[in-house]
Design an enzyme around this catalytic site. Structure first.
Site, PDB file in Angstrom:
ATOM      1  N   SER A  22      48.323  15.300  29.104  1.00  0.00           N
ATOM      2  CA  SER A  22      48.049  16.742  29.238  1.00  0.00           C
ATOM      3  C   SER A  22      47.332  17.061  30.553  1.00  0.00           C
ATOM      4  O   SER A  22      46.531  16.255  31.043  1.00  0.00           O
ATOM      5  CB  SER A  22      47.163  17.185  28.067  1.00  0.00           C
ATOM      6  OG  SER A  22      46.587  18.441  28.314  1.00  0.00           O
ATOM      7  N   TYR A  45      50.303  22.901  32.853  1.00  0.00           N
ATOM      8  CA  TYR A  45      50.020  24.318  32.567  1.00  0.00           C
ATOM      9  C   TYR A  45      50.039  25.033  33.902  1.00  0.00           C
ATOM     10  O   TYR A  45      49.389  24.581  34.854  1.00  0.00           O
ATOM     11  CB  TYR A  45      48.621  24.482  31.962  1.00  0.00           C
ATOM     12  CG  TYR A  45      48.503  24.191  30.497  1.00  0.00           C
ATOM     13  CD1 TYR A  45      49.317  24.833  29.557  1.00  0.00           C
ATOM     14  CD2 TYR A  45      47.546  23.302  30.016  1.00  0.00           C
ATOM     15  CE1 TYR A  45      49.181  24.579  28.199  1.00  0.00           C
ATOM     16  CE2 TYR A  45      47.402  23.039  28.660  1.00  0.00           C
ATOM     17  CZ  TYR A  45      48.226  23.680  27.761  1.00  0.00           C
ATOM     18  OH  TYR A  45      48.096  23.441  26.423  1.00  0.00           O
ATOM     19  N   THR A  86      54.516  23.577  29.830  1.00  0.00           N
ATOM     20  CA  THR A  86      54.163  24.292  28.600  1.00  0.00           C
ATOM     21  C   THR A  86      54.059  25.782  28.876  1.00  0.00           C
ATOM     22  O   THR A  86      53.309  26.205  29.757  1.00  0.00           O
ATOM     23  CB  THR A  86      52.834  23.753  28.041  1.00  0.00           C
ATOM     24  OG1 THR A  86      52.998  22.364  27.775  1.00  0.00           O
ATOM     25  CG2 THR A  86      52.436  24.468  26.755  1.00  0.00           C
ATOM     26  N   LYS A  94      58.379  23.411  27.238  1.00  0.00           N
ATOM     27  CA  LYS A  94      57.765  23.270  25.910  1.00  0.00           C
ATOM     28  C   LYS A  94      57.199  24.607  25.433  1.00  0.00           C
ATOM     29  O   LYS A  94      56.629  25.357  26.235  1.00  0.00           O
ATOM     30  CB  LYS A  94      56.629  22.249  26.001  1.00  0.00           C
ATOM     31  CG  LYS A  94      55.814  22.060  24.739  1.00  0.00           C
ATOM     32  CD  LYS A  94      54.865  20.882  24.902  1.00  0.00           C
ATOM     33  CE  LYS A  94      54.078  20.587  23.653  1.00  0.00           C
ATOM     34  NZ  LYS A  94      52.948  21.477  23.453  1.00  0.00           N
ATOM     35  N   HIS A  99      53.055  24.972  19.422  1.00  0.00           N
ATOM     36  CA  HIS A  99      51.783  24.390  19.872  1.00  0.00           C
ATOM     37  C   HIS A  99      50.980  23.853  18.677  1.00  0.00           C
ATOM     38  O   HIS A  99      49.757  23.940  18.635  1.00  0.00           O
ATOM     39  CB  HIS A  99      50.971  25.434  20.641  1.00  0.00           C
ATOM     40  CG  HIS A  99      50.217  24.880  21.815  1.00  0.00           C
ATOM     41  ND1 HIS A  99      50.651  25.007  23.109  1.00  0.00           N
ATOM     42  CD2 HIS A  99      49.050  24.179  21.902  1.00  0.00           C
ATOM     43  CE1 HIS A  99      49.790  24.431  23.937  1.00  0.00           C
ATOM     44  NE2 HIS A  99      48.813  23.909  23.218  1.00  0.00           N
TER      45      HIS A  99
HETATM   46  C1  FNR Z   1      47.752  20.187  21.505  1.00  0.00           C
HETATM   47  N1  FNR Z   1      48.909  20.631  22.123  1.00  0.00           N
HETATM   48  C2  FNR Z   1      48.946  20.725  23.504  1.00  0.00           C
HETATM   49  N2  FNR Z   1      50.110  21.040  24.138  1.00  0.00           N
HETATM   50  C3  FNR Z   1      50.171  21.056  25.488  1.00  0.00           C
HETATM   51  O1  FNR Z   1      51.244  21.338  26.021  1.00  0.00           O
HETATM   52  N3  FNR Z   1      49.066  20.794  26.230  1.00  0.00           N
HETATM   53  C4  FNR Z   1      47.861  20.484  25.683  1.00  0.00           C
HETATM   54  O2  FNR Z   1      46.887  20.240  26.378  1.00  0.00           O
HETATM   55  C5  FNR Z   1      47.780  20.474  24.265  1.00  0.00           C
HETATM   56  N4  FNR Z   1      46.617  20.187  23.632  1.00  0.00           N
HETATM   57  C6  FNR Z   1      46.589  19.965  22.277  1.00  0.00           C
HETATM   58  C7  FNR Z   1      45.433  19.491  21.665  1.00  0.00           C
HETATM   59  C8  FNR Z   1      45.434  19.197  20.311  1.00  0.00           C
HETATM   60  C9  FNR Z   1      44.207  18.646  19.671  1.00  0.00           C
HETATM   61  C10 FNR Z   1      46.592  19.401  19.539  1.00  0.00           C
HETATM   62  C11 FNR Z   1      46.625  19.068  18.072  1.00  0.00           C
HETATM   63  C12 FNR Z   1      47.727  19.894  20.130  1.00  0.00           C
HETATM   64  C13 FNR Z   1      50.133  20.832  21.340  1.00  0.00           C
HETATM   65  C14 FNR Z   1      50.889  19.510  21.182  1.00  0.00           C
HETATM   66  O3  FNR Z   1      51.481  19.125  22.399  1.00  0.00           O
HETATM   67  C15 FNR Z   1      52.016  19.625  20.138  1.00  0.00           C
HETATM   68  O4  FNR Z   1      52.796  20.742  20.410  1.00  0.00           O
HETATM   69  C16 FNR Z   1      51.474  19.697  18.705  1.00  0.00           C
HETATM   70  O5  FNR Z   1      50.377  18.836  18.546  1.00  0.00           O
HETATM   71  C17 FNR Z   1      52.556  19.316  17.713  1.00  0.00           C
HETATM   72  O6  FNR Z   1      52.096  19.460  16.409  1.00  0.00           O
HETATM   73  P1  FNR Z   1      51.489  18.263  15.513  1.00  0.00           P
HETATM   74  O7  FNR Z   1      52.358  17.042  15.701  1.00  0.00           O
HETATM   75  O8  FNR Z   1      50.101  18.042  16.028  1.00  0.00           O
HETATM   76  O9  FNR Z   1      51.509  18.834  14.152  1.00  0.00           O
END
Ligand code: FNR
Length: 395
Positions: free
Chosen positions: A110, A133, A159, A255, A279
């Protein structure tokens, strides 16, 4: 046998992580925006999909191997980008990237990671993916893309669903930050989670190392949160995909797509793949689950691009269901974060092993030997009400 070795499900890893990770960081992962309705729906909706059992089919020589974004993967699962991962466990991004590399699945770092692009590159042997981002400071973004290129990142994940932050009540109440503030409550937490605290004291990586030291305005910690909060660019448009692609010169996966029209736009503007995602239920609460919208998005763009999905995947069965509904691969967030919190690199490996075993056995019982052959014919029924739009099926 350790608690980690005994864990047979992702939920058991979650329970161990809850005991080992300070509350504010455990809660950060285990949360969605507002009522958390979409967060819950992401996993609950998988249970509304029933699989078609077949028997007397030769199950020998099964394979889960596939390609994700043109790269070999030992199963159709990649690690999703997650912020603050180095707060679930010290040097968490390095640990997770190493586990993914050994397992043969992609790891996505990330923008909001604790370990930097360079930290991960120095501590792994194969290219990983970087999630971007878009921020207002385009000079910073240019340098970030160049750094990802220099580290030989083989794909960018752009994203698009976080240009404004969905409100998560737990984080606001816990006063979440990196590095954590040394409040009496946090000191108490450290005493209760000594293994986490000792490992954290043993690393220098405590804040957003992709950012700090790379932008003057966020040169020190007091300025970092104000800088970050002001940076997510609310004027982001589809045009940025071409700009990012040109600068990076490699594949760009978009994404955060949840709508067929957005999927068409992403493809028309050059996306090399899309990730159907809300997300993890952290942005628009009240949006449908990812698995629910997957079929209509595959229908809209599945012939012209690879469609991946994330959100709510907690088992190999969920992976198989997503593949049956047309995904070319899946991403997991919390499933690997809970493994990481439960047991560092070994915990991430455990999470991947759990998913692989469930996926393999499920595939066999559905009468399939090759994950790439899984399709709608493996679904018995889907008990999810169809989209109800006054505008018609595709908006
Ligand atoms: C995320 N997600 C996320 N997505 C992204 O593009 N950049 C990021 O920095 C983050 N940070 C982030 C932190 C945490 C703690 C979570 C749980 C999620 C979203 C992530 O990429 C993804 O879309 C989801 O986590 C998918 O869902 P599940 O597998 O956690 O249920």
């Amino acid at each position: 046998m350790s608690a980690l070795d005994k864990a047979l499900t992702i939920n058991e890893l979650m329970a161990i992580a809850k005991r080992r990770v300070p509350k504010q960081f455990f809660d950060y992962a285990d949360s969605g925006s507002w009522t958390e309705g979409t967060y819950r729906a992401n996993s609950e909706d998988f249970s509304q999909i029933k699989l078609r059992q077949r028997v007397a089919v030769n199950m020998e020589g099964r394979t889960l191997a596939t390609t994700i974004c043109g790269e070999q993967a030992s199963m159709p699962v990649a690690l999703a980008p997650t912020g603050f991962t180095g707060m679930q466990s010290a040097d968490g991004e390095i640990k997770a990237a190493r586990a993914a590399e050994k397992f043969g699945v992609p790891f996505t770092l990330s923008t909001m990671s604790i370990c930097s692009i360079e930290d991960v590159a120095e501590n792994t042997g194969k290219p990983f993916w970087f999630q971007l981002y878009m921020m207002r400071d385009r000079g910073f973004i240019e340098r970030l893309i160049d750094r990802a290129k220099a580290a030989k990142c083989s794909a960018l994940v752009l994203t698009m669903d976080l240009q404004i932050l969905g409100q998560r009540h737990k984080d606001l109440r816990n006063g979440m930050s990196a590095p954590p503030k040394f409040t009496p409550r946090f000191v108490f937490e450290m005493a209760r989670k000594p293994q986490w605290a000792m490992q954290m004291l043993g690393t220098k990586r405590h804040t957003f190392r992709n950012i700090v030291g790379h932008v003057d305005a966020a040169g020190d910690l007091s300025k970092l949160s104000a800088w970050t909060a002001s940076q997510f660019d609310p004027a982001l448009s589809w045009k940025e995909i071409a700009w990012v692609k040109e600068r990076f010169g490699g594949p760009v996966i978009v994404k955060g797509i949840l709508d067929p029209e957005d999927a068409r736009q992403a493809v028309a503007h050059g996306a090399d793949g899309i990730i159907v995602s809300n997300h993890g239920g952290r942005q628009l609460d009240g949006a449908p689950s990812s698995i629910r919208v997957l079929p209509e998005i595959v229908d809209a763009v599945g012939n012209s691009t690879d469609v991946y999905v994330d959100g709510g995947i907690r088992s190999g069965q969920d992976v198989l269901k997503a593949m049956a509904l047309g995904a070319k691969g899946t991403f997991i967030g919390r499933a690997f974060l809970w493994g990481l919190g439960a047991g560092g690199e070994a915990g991430v490996t455990r999470a991947l092993e759990i998913i692989r075993r469930e996926l393999d056995i499920t595939m066999a019982l559905c009468g399939e030997r090759d994950i790439k052959a899984v399709g709608l014919h493996n679904i018995y029924s889907i008990d999810l009400p169809p989209r109800n739009s006054p505008l018609g099926a595709n908006g």
